[in-house]
Design an enzyme around this catalytic site. Structure first.
Site, PDB file in Angstrom:
ATOM      1  N   ASP B 172       0.878  -1.175   0.000  1.00  0.00           N
ATOM      2  CA  ASP B 172       0.000   0.000   0.000  1.00  0.00           C
ATOM      3  C   ASP B 172       0.915   1.224   0.000  1.00  0.00           C
ATOM      4  O   ASP B 172       1.419   1.610   1.042  1.00  0.00           O
ATOM      5  CB  ASP B 172      -0.896  -0.025   1.232  1.00  0.00           C
ATOM      6  CG  ASP B 172      -1.759   1.222   1.371  1.00  0.00           C
ATOM      7  OD1 ASP B 172      -1.719   2.087   0.498  1.00  0.00           O
ATOM      8  OD2 ASP B 172      -2.471   1.317   2.391  1.00  0.00           O
ATOM      9  N   GLU B 204      -0.178  10.548   1.220  1.00  0.00           N
ATOM     10  CA  GLU B 204      -1.577  10.108   1.097  1.00  0.00           C
ATOM     11  C   GLU B 204      -2.115   9.694   2.455  1.00  0.00           C
ATOM     12  O   GLU B 204      -3.243   9.995   2.812  1.00  0.00           O
ATOM     13  CB  GLU B 204      -1.677   8.954   0.097  1.00  0.00           C
ATOM     14  CG  GLU B 204      -3.110   8.583  -0.294  1.00  0.00           C
ATOM     15  CD  GLU B 204      -3.764   7.538   0.604  1.00  0.00           C
ATOM     16  OE1 GLU B 204      -4.985   7.349   0.488  1.00  0.00           O
ATOM     17  OE2 GLU B 204      -3.079   6.914   1.450  1.00  0.00           O
ATOM     18  N   GLU B 205      -1.270   8.998   3.218  1.00  0.00           N
ATOM     19  CA  GLU B 205      -1.734   8.421   4.485  1.00  0.00           C
ATOM     20  C   GLU B 205      -2.028   9.495   5.538  1.00  0.00           C
ATOM     21  O   GLU B 205      -2.615   9.217   6.570  1.00  0.00           O
ATOM     22  CB  GLU B 205      -0.691   7.428   5.035  1.00  0.00           C
ATOM     23  CG  GLU B 205      -0.365   6.264   4.103  1.00  0.00           C
ATOM     24  CD  GLU B 205      -1.513   5.275   3.923  1.00  0.00           C
ATOM     25  OE1 GLU B 205      -2.563   5.450   4.561  1.00  0.00           O
ATOM     26  OE2 GLU B 205      -1.355   4.336   3.119  1.00  0.00           O
ATOM     27  N   ASP B 227      -4.781   2.693  -6.231  1.00  0.00           N
ATOM     28  CA  ASP B 227      -4.416   2.443  -4.835  1.00  0.00           C
ATOM     29  C   ASP B 227      -4.746   0.989  -4.516  1.00  0.00           C
ATOM     30  O   ASP B 227      -5.020   0.201  -5.416  1.00  0.00           O
ATOM     31  CB  ASP B 227      -5.178   3.425  -3.919  1.00  0.00           C
ATOM     32  CG  ASP B 227      -4.435   3.708  -2.616  1.00  0.00           C
ATOM     33  OD1 ASP B 227      -3.734   2.805  -2.113  1.00  0.00           O
ATOM     34  OD2 ASP B 227      -4.570   4.830  -2.081  1.00  0.00           O
TER      35      ASP B 227
END
Lengths: 339, 337
Positions: B172, B204-205, B227
Site C-alpha cells: 500500500d 496520502e496516508e 491504490d
C-alpha cells in the site's frame, strides 16, 4: 561466543523438534566428550576433568524454542495453529513465519485497522482467532506444501543492536547452549556432565528424565531470563537489567534455590570481579523446577542471561552479560565442590 | 518485464509519509524508462508520457509512494526512543516488532514489550505513551545518530508466498506504482490520443496532501487514483471486500465519475480482463477525493488492487492482480481521446 549464538539462534527447533539444534551442537562439542541421546532427544555428555570428585555435577541448558504448530488446514487454504510454549498474542499478530521442514513463508495477518471497531482496536487479539496465510488459493493448494503437525517458526534474523546488544529469536535458551558449548571446549578441573535438554518450554519435560538418568548431586541450569528494564517500568518491576551481568535468583515460580549455592555465586562474583544480579520479582521458571526435585533431590542453582522481549521474534541481550555468565559458571564449576 | 523484482524493490524502499525520498528515487528511476523527463517536484514524482498537446485531454495515473510508519518524538535519558504514528496503524501488532529508524544512518531497533511471564494478564492494548524503541544504545550514542522528527519503518523483507503471492510492508501503495509502470510497458511504443501524466504522490496516508499539490500542477481532465483496497480475509466483512487474485477493483461512488467507472468496466470487458467492482457511498479515502475537486474539477475514479492485512508489515498481494490492473490502465489510456 556471539558468532556461536548467532548460528544457534538461526536454527529452527521448537519443543519436540530439537534435532537440528542437537545436530549442530554435536558438531561443536569436543571429541573427548562421551555423548548419548536419550529417548526424549536430550543430549547427555560427560567430560573428564583433572580430578574426579565424589559429588556429581550436572550443567544444563535447553535446546527448544517457543513457536507454533499447525493444527488444521481450512477450506480457504489458511492454517489454524496453536502456540508451543507461552507466546503473547501481541507478538504473533503481523509477523512473518516459516512453516514446516521446507520453511514455507507465511504471515499471521490481522484484519485491516480501518475496519476494526474502536472496541476491537483496544482489545488484545486472541491466538484462537489467528491463522497463518501462506498464499494458498484453497485447501488443496495449501496441502501441497504443508500439513497439520508442521512446526511454525518466527522468520527473524540475528542482528547487532548498537555495539553490545544483539537481537534474535530463540535466544531463550540458545544463549545457555552457547555458554555450555564454550565451557565444554575448555580444559576441566573436575568431571562434569553437560546436558542439552528438550521440551523445556512445554513444561520441563526433557530435564525431568535427563536429571533422573544423570542423577547428579549438584546442578547448574543455564538460562535466559526475562528482563523488563524498559522505559515506563520502574524499580522492582524491571526484574533484572541488561548489562548488569548474569542473573542468579533466590526463587522463581518453579524453584526455591539452594541458599548456599545462591550465596556461593555472589561471593564468587565479588571475588572474581564478575558482575552479577538477582531478580526483583518472583517470576518465570526453568528446568530447575524439574531437576531440584529429581530423585532424592538435587542442589540446584540457575545462572541466566538477562533478556528483553523473551518469547518473541525479537529477544534482545547484551553480549557482555553472555561473557560474564560464562566467567561466573566457569568459576562455579570449581567452587561448587567446596560446599 | 520482471514485475516481481519491481515490486520487491519498491516495497523495500523506505518512505514513511513526509519522508518519501528513497521511495521517490526508486520509483523515479523506474518511471524514467518511459518518461525520460520525469522529475521530483516538491516530493512528488511527476512525468509525462510522450508529447504534451494542450488541445488534448490530460489523463492522470496516480499512485502514492508514502507508507504508514512512525516518527521519533523524544529520546529518554536511558536511550529509549518515544514515537508516534504516521497514518493509521493497529497498535495491537506493535510489541516486539523489529523497526528501522532513518536517522543519520539506518538504525535497527525493537519496539519494547512486556513478556508473558510478567504481564498482568489484562488485555489492554498499549498506547503510544506506553511504547518505546530499544536500539541497544545509550542516550549519548543514539542522540548522535537520531533526531526528533526522524521517521521509522518496520524492518521487514519481502517474502514470496506460494503461487503468485508476495508479502511485505508498503505494498500500500507501491503495488499501485508497479501497476502503472507495468501499464507504461504495455503502451511504450504507442502514440496516444490523450496527454498522459504520471504522479507518484506523497503523504496520502496523512490526508492526500501530495495529491493536492500534484493534482494542481498537472491539472488533469481525467484522474485515476491507483491504490489498494481490502481483499477478503478472515475477520473482514465479505460484502465490503474484493478477492485476492480476481483482478482490479473498479470504484463506483457518488464522488467519482460514473462515466469513467463505466468506461473502465467496458475496457475490461473488451480486453477480457477480470475485474471486480468496489461500491462506496461517498468519499473514497484515496487521492481521487483530491483530484476530483482540484482547480476546476476532474473526472475521477479509483482502480484498486486487492490487498490483505492493510497497514501491517505483512501485507499480502497477488502479482496477478498487479498485472491485470496494469493491463486495464493501459487499455483505458489507449481508448481515451
Amino acid at each position: 561466543m556471539k558468532e556461536l549464538l548467532k548460528e544457534l539462534c538461526l536454527i529452527n527447533g521448537i519443543s519436540g523438534d530439537e534435532s537440528a539444534v542437537r545436530d549442530f551442537i554435536l558438531s561443536r562439542i569436543p571429541d573427548d566428550c562421551n555423548r548419548r541421546v536419550d529417548n526424549l532427544g536430550n543430549l547427555i555428555c560427560f567430560k573428564k576433568g583433572k580430578s574426579s570428585p565424589k559429588k556429581k555435577l550436572m550443567i544444563c541448558a535447553h535446546m527448544d524454542e517457543v513457536g507454533c504448530i499447525v493444527t488444521s488446514i481450512r477450506d480457504d487454504g489458511t492454517l489454524t495453529f496453536d502456540t508451543v510454549g507461552g507466546i503473547d498474542p501481541f507478538v504473533l499478530a503481523g509477523r512473518q513465519v516459516l512453516v514446516g521442514k521446507d520453511g514455507i513463508s507465511g504471515v499471521i495477518g490481522s484484519a485491516a485497522v480501518h475496519n476494526l471497531s474502536k472496541e476491537e482496536r483496544e482489545k488484545a487479539p486472541k491466538v484462537s482467532s489467528m491463522y497463518i496465510d501462506i498464499g494458498a488459493e484453497d485447501s488443496s493448494d495449501a496441502k501441497k506444501y504443508v500439513k497439520p503437525g508442521d512446526c511454525v517458526y518466527f522468520d527473524s534474523d540475528f542482528i547487532s543492536l548498537g555495539e553490545k546488544c544483539v537481537k534474535g529469536k530463540a535466544i531463550d535458551d540458545r544463549a545457555g547452549c552457547a555458554v555450555m558449548i564454550a565451557l565444554m571446549n575448555d580444559e576441566l578441573e573436575y568431571d562434569t556432565y553437560f546436558v542439552f535438554n528438550t521440551q523445556e518450554e512445554i513444561g520441563l519435560r526433557g530435564s525431568r528424565v535427563s536429571a533422573f538418568s544423570v542423577d547428579p548431586d549438584l546442578a547448574i541450569v543455564l538460562e535466559a531470563t526475562t528482563a523488563s528494564d524498559i522505559d515506563g517500568v520502574n524499580g522492582s518491576a524491571r526484574v533484572c537489567s541488561l548489562g548488569k551481568g548474569p542473573v542468579v535468583s533466590f526463587m522463581d515460580k518453579s524453584t526455591v534455590y539452594d541458599k548456599e549455592l545462591y550465596r556461593l555465586a555472589f561471593d564468587a562474583a565479588i571475588e572474581e570481579n564478575i558482575s552479577c544480579q538477582t531478580k526483583t520479582k518472583i517470576a518465570g521458571g526453568n528446568d530447575s523446577g524439574a531437576i531440584h526435585i529429581s530423585g532424592d533431590g538435587v542442589r540446584t542453582i540457575a545462572v541466566s542471561v538477562p533478556c528483553r522481549y523473551l518469547h518473541s521474534a525479537s529477544c534482545v541481550i547484551n553480549t557482555e552479560d553472555l561473557n560474564e555468565t560464562y566467567k561466573l559458571v566457569k568459576t562455579l564449576m570449581k567452587r561448587i565442590f567446596a560446599i | 518485464m520482471d514485475l516481481e523484482n519491481i515490486l520487491v524493490q519498491l516495497a523495500e524502499s523506505a518512505g514513511a509519509s513526509g519522508c518519501e525520498a528513497t521511495a521517490a528515487e526508486t520509483s523515479l528511476s523506474m518511471l524514467r524508462k518511459y518518461c525520460p523527463d520525469a522529475s521530483i517536484e516538491k516530493g512528488n514524482v511527476i512525468g509525462y508520457f510522450g508529447d504534451f498537446d494542450p488541445k488534448r485531454k490530460t489523463v492522470l495515473l496516480d499512485a502514492h509512494i508514502d507508507q504508514v510508519g512512525f516518527i521519533v518524538t523524544y529520546i529518554t535519558d536511558e536511550g529509549f526512543i518515544k514515537f508516534e504514528n504516521l497514518g493509521g496503524i493497529d497498535r495491537r501488532i506493535l510489541p516486539a516488532q523489529q523497526v528501522v529508524i532513518h536517522g543519520k544512518l539506518d538504525i535497527k531497533g525493537v519496539i519494547c514489550s512486556v513478556p508473558p511471564h510478567l504481564s498482568s494478564g489484562d488485555d489492554a492494548v498499549p498506547g503510544y505513551d506506553d511504547l518505546c524503541i530499544d536500539t541497544g544504545m545509550a542516550a549519548n550514542e543514539i542522540r548522535k545518530l537520531v533526531s526528533l522528527g526522524d521517521t521509522i519503518n518496520f524492518d521487514v523483507k519481502c517474502r514470496k508466498l506460494i503461487g503468485n503471492r508476495l508479502t511485505c510492508q508498503a505494498f500500500d501503495d507501491r503495488c499501485g506504482v508497479a501497476s502503472i509502470i507495468y501499464a507504461l510497458e504495455q503502451i511504450k511504443n504507442l502514440q496516444l490520443g490523450c496527454n498522459l501524466a504520471v504522479l507518484f504522490s506523497t503523504q496520502e496516508e496523512l490526508g492526500e496532501r501530495g495529491a493536492a499539490i500534484g493534482g494542481y500542477r498537472i491539472n488533469p481532465d481525467i484522474a485515476l487514483a491507483v491504490d489498494v483496497s481490502f481483499a477478503y480475509s478472515i475477520g473482514e466483512k465479505e460484502e465490503k471486500c474484493g478477492r485476492l487474485g480476481k483482478g482490479p477493483m473498479i470504484g463506483i461512488s457518488p464522488s467519482l465519475s460514473r462515466e469513467i467507472s463505466d468506461k473502465l468496466v467496458s475496457c475490461a470487458e473488451k480486453a477480457s480482463i477480470p475485474f471486480q467492482t468496489e461500491v462506496m457511498n461517498g468519499l473514497t479515502s484515496t487521492n481521487a477525493d483530491r483530484f476530483v475537486v482540484c482547480r476546476d474539477g476532474a473526472k475521477g475514479c479509483t482502480v484498486s488492487i486487492p490487498l490483505r492485512y492493510m497497514h501491517t508489515p505483512v501485507e499480502v498481494i497477488d502479482i496477478k492482480d498487479v498485472k491485470l490492473t496494469g493491463r486495464l490502465l493501459a487499455e483505458f489510456v489507449k481508448e481515451t481521446m
